[in-house]
Design a protein around this motif. Structure first.
Motif, PDB file in Angstrom:
ATOM      1  N   TYR A 158       0.844  -1.202   0.000  1.00  0.00           N
ATOM      2  CA  TYR A 158       0.000   0.000   0.000  1.00  0.00           C
ATOM      3  C   TYR A 158       0.877   1.248   0.000  1.00  0.00           C
ATOM      4  CZ  TYR A 158       1.220   0.730   4.883  1.00  0.00           C
ATOM      5  OH  TYR A 158       1.912   0.963   6.051  1.00  0.00           O
TER       6      TYR A 158
ATOM      7  N   LYS B 149      -0.849   8.691  -0.998  1.00  0.00           N
ATOM      8  CA  LYS B 149      -0.327   9.763  -1.842  1.00  0.00           C
ATOM      9  C   LYS B 149      -1.231  10.979  -1.746  1.00  0.00           C
ATOM     10  CE  LYS B 149       1.446   6.493  -5.325  1.00  0.00           C
ATOM     11  NZ  LYS B 149       1.447   6.148  -6.750  1.00  0.00           N
TER      12      LYS B 149
ATOM     13  N   GLY C 163       0.534  13.011  -6.329  1.00  0.00           N
ATOM     14  CA  GLY C 163       1.154  11.696  -6.499  1.00  0.00           C
ATOM     15  C   GLY C 163       2.364  11.479  -5.609  1.00  0.00           C
TER      16      GLY C 163
ATOM     17  N   TYR D 173       6.405  -1.597  -1.535  1.00  0.00           N
ATOM     18  CA  TYR D 173       5.491  -0.951  -2.479  1.00  0.00           C
ATOM     19  C   TYR D 173       6.249  -0.510  -3.731  1.00  0.00           C
ATOM     20  CZ  TYR D 173       2.121   2.243  -4.550  1.00  0.00           C
ATOM     21  OH  TYR D 173       1.264   2.878  -5.412  1.00  0.00           O
TER      22      TYR D 173
ATOM     23  N   ASP E  74       5.679   1.464  -7.653  1.00  0.00           N
ATOM     24  CA  ASP E  74       4.809   2.262  -8.516  1.00  0.00           C
ATOM     25  C   ASP E  74       4.727   1.683  -9.920  1.00  0.00           C
ATOM     26  OD1 ASP E  74       3.284   4.258  -7.485  1.00  0.00           O
ATOM     27  OD2 ASP E  74       4.962   5.662  -7.269  1.00  0.00           O
TER      28      ASP E  74
ATOM     29  N   LYS F 247      -3.856  -1.652  -9.292  1.00  0.00           N
ATOM     30  CA  LYS F 247      -3.980  -0.986  -7.991  1.00  0.00           C
ATOM     31  C   LYS F 247      -5.427  -0.547  -7.740  1.00  0.00           C
ATOM     32  CE  LYS F 247       0.794   0.774  -7.935  1.00  0.00           C
ATOM     33  NZ  LYS F 247       1.207   0.195  -9.212  1.00  0.00           N
TER      34      LYS F 247
ATOM     35  N   MET G 299      -7.741   2.168  -5.529  1.00  0.00           N
ATOM     36  CA  MET G 299      -7.538   3.483  -4.921  1.00  0.00           C
ATOM     37  C   MET G 299      -8.809   3.936  -4.192  1.00  0.00           C
ATOM     38  SD  MET G 299      -8.321   6.980  -5.399  1.00  0.00           S
ATOM     39  CE  MET G 299      -8.659   7.232  -7.116  1.00  0.00           C
TER      40      MET G 299
ATOM     41  N   ARG H 294     -10.122   7.410  -1.445  1.00  0.00           N
ATOM     42  CA  ARG H 294      -9.721   8.646  -0.762  1.00  0.00           C
ATOM     43  C   ARG H 294      -9.854   8.481   0.741  1.00  0.00           C
ATOM     44  NH1 ARG H 294     -12.041  14.821  -1.723  1.00  0.00           N
ATOM     45  NH2 ARG H 294     -10.834  15.770   0.006  1.00  0.00           N
TER      46      ARG H 294
ATOM     47  N   PHE I 260      -4.849   9.981  -0.830  1.00  0.00           N
ATOM     48  CA  PHE I 260      -5.434   8.794  -1.460  1.00  0.00           C
ATOM     49  C   PHE I 260      -4.647   7.542  -1.064  1.00  0.00           C
ATOM     50  CE2 PHE I 260      -6.283  12.488  -4.069  1.00  0.00           C
ATOM     51  CZ  PHE I 260      -7.643  12.402  -4.302  1.00  0.00           C
TER      52      PHE I 260
ATOM     53  N   TYR J 236      -3.602   3.780  -1.950  1.00  0.00           N
ATOM     54  CA  TYR J 236      -3.418   2.838  -3.061  1.00  0.00           C
ATOM     55  C   TYR J 236      -3.030   1.456  -2.495  1.00  0.00           C
ATOM     56  CZ  TYR J 236      -3.444   6.842  -6.229  1.00  0.00           C
ATOM     57  OH  TYR J 236      -3.800   7.977  -6.917  1.00  0.00           O
TER      58      TYR J 236
ATOM     59  N   TYR K 245      -2.446  -2.764  -3.686  1.00  0.00           N
ATOM     60  CA  TYR K 245      -2.425  -3.822  -4.719  1.00  0.00           C
ATOM     61  C   TYR K 245      -1.950  -5.129  -4.073  1.00  0.00           C
ATOM     62  CZ  TYR K 245       2.674  -3.199  -5.136  1.00  0.00           C
ATOM     63  OH  TYR K 245       4.018  -3.137  -4.878  1.00  0.00           O
TER      64      TYR K 245
END
Length: 357
Positions: free
Chosen positions: A36, A39, A43, A52, A54, A60, A62, A64, A76, A78, A80
């Motif tokens: 996780y 951001k 970003g 993690y 990118d 991923k 996302m 808020r 936010f 993120y 995956y």
């Protein structure tokens, strides 16, 4: 309301975020390892797990953070799952394997059901054929006995014209024939109920064979048949039930005569092995196809001969022979060639006590 100058690091710790994420995922039944990051709108990463990445190779998800806090800077989350593909493949594989297994089970159940239906149909046809044959076989001697009895009882025929000796012999022969048919059925019935009790004693097989041949002298004469004996067994004595062993030899001789489409020529051979005696009955009959060889010992089965009543019988003879040979802890086998004839061989041990399980 939260003041806008608070950064995300001041509002959420990494430990709290991981605990909350883990708890929520487990609540949804997801136990996969995850990565996780938090951001901002540009970003820039503020919080992240150790591994993690990118990289765009991961799909991923996302969301808020604090969506109702409209006056603060937006952040936010993120998330995956690095092993998501393996998980999906494993789940799909499990479903595929389960589906294949279920399909195979359904196919096997259907195939078994079809097999049972076909078997029941076959049994029904065999039993119907047996009843027809039995009716035909029993009707002939009954009709003959009835006719002879009527002739004897008819007062309008003078006694000197009734040929009593001939009619008496006819009545005796047909009575024996009728009794023999009934005995065959009764023997099978007794065996099916597992109530068979062998009356064992020492039997001379050679003497039994000679007696059986003598019993068929009339039938052989009527069909211009010949029987040649090759009694080579040096020890012809076995422990057996005399009545059943006699019936075994008689059934094999009867078949050898019945299934000859020309003048019967029968060879009966005996020989010893280390544990018993082997008796072979060879004929020059029509022979048995390979397809029928596997069925001839089945109860009620009769080898097709074209004409339903061309060869008489119930389809019990060889079934009875096989069961009685096995009851004596012996073996039976057959060799046959279409158009040349068949050879039935039986093996019987010398002593029954040494062969009991």
């Amino acid at each position: 309301m939260i003041n806008s100058h608070y950064e995300i690091e001041e509002r959420v710790t990494k430990r709290l975020l991981e605990q909350t994420l883990t708890a929520e995922l487990q609540l949804k039944g997801i136990k996969l390892p995850y990565e996780y990051a938090v951001k901002d709108e540009n970003g820039e990463i503020h919080l992240a797990s150790e591994n993690y990445s990118d990289s765009g190779k991961f799909n991923k998800f996302m969301a808020r953070l604090f969506p109702n806090d409209i006056f603060n800077r937006p952040y936010f989350l993120y998330v995956y799952f690095p092993l998501s593909n393996q998980y999906i493949y494993k789940s799909i594989s499990l479903m595929v394997v389960s589906s294949i297994a279920l399909t195979l089970i359904i196919i096997l159940v259907i195939a078994y059901a079809v097999y049972i239906i076909m078997k029941q149909k076959k049994l029904s046809e065999i039993k119907t054929d047996f009843i027809n044959n039995m009716t035909h076989e029993l009707k002939t001697p009954i009709s003959t006995i009835s006719l002879a009895s009527q002739l004897l009882a008819d007062p309008n025929i003078p006694i000197e014209n009734k040929n009593i000796e001939h009619l008496s012999r006819l009545l005796l022969d047909e009575s024996k024939r009728l009794s023999a048919h009934v005995e065959k059925v009764l023997h099978i019935a007794v065996f099916e109920k597992n109530s068979l009790r062998l009356r064992l004693k020492i039997i001379n097989v050679h003497e039994l064979i000679e007696q059986a041949i003598n019993n068929f002298s009339i039938q052989l004469k009527n069909k211009n048949g010949k029987v040649y004996t090759h009694l080579e067994a040096t020890t012809p004595l076995v422990e057996a039930d005399e009545a059943h062993l006699t019936n075994i030899i008689i059934n094999l001789l009867d078949n050898a005569i019945k299934y000859s489409d020309k003048d019967p020529v029968i060879h009966i051979t005996t020989m010893n092995n280390e544990q018993g005696i082997v008796v072979s009955v060879k004929d020059n009959g029509m022979g048995i196809s390979k397809e029928n060889l596997n069925k001839i010992f089945e109860q009620f089965y009769r080898v097709p001969t074209g004409n339903v009543h061309n060869v008489k019988g119930f389809g019990l003879g060889l079934s009875y022979v096989k069961k009685m040979v096995e009851a004596h802890h012996g073996e039976i086998w057959v060799e046959s060639t279409i158009g040349e004839g068949s050879t039935f061989s039986i093996y019987l041990p010398f002593n029954q006590k040494n062969t009991h399980n």
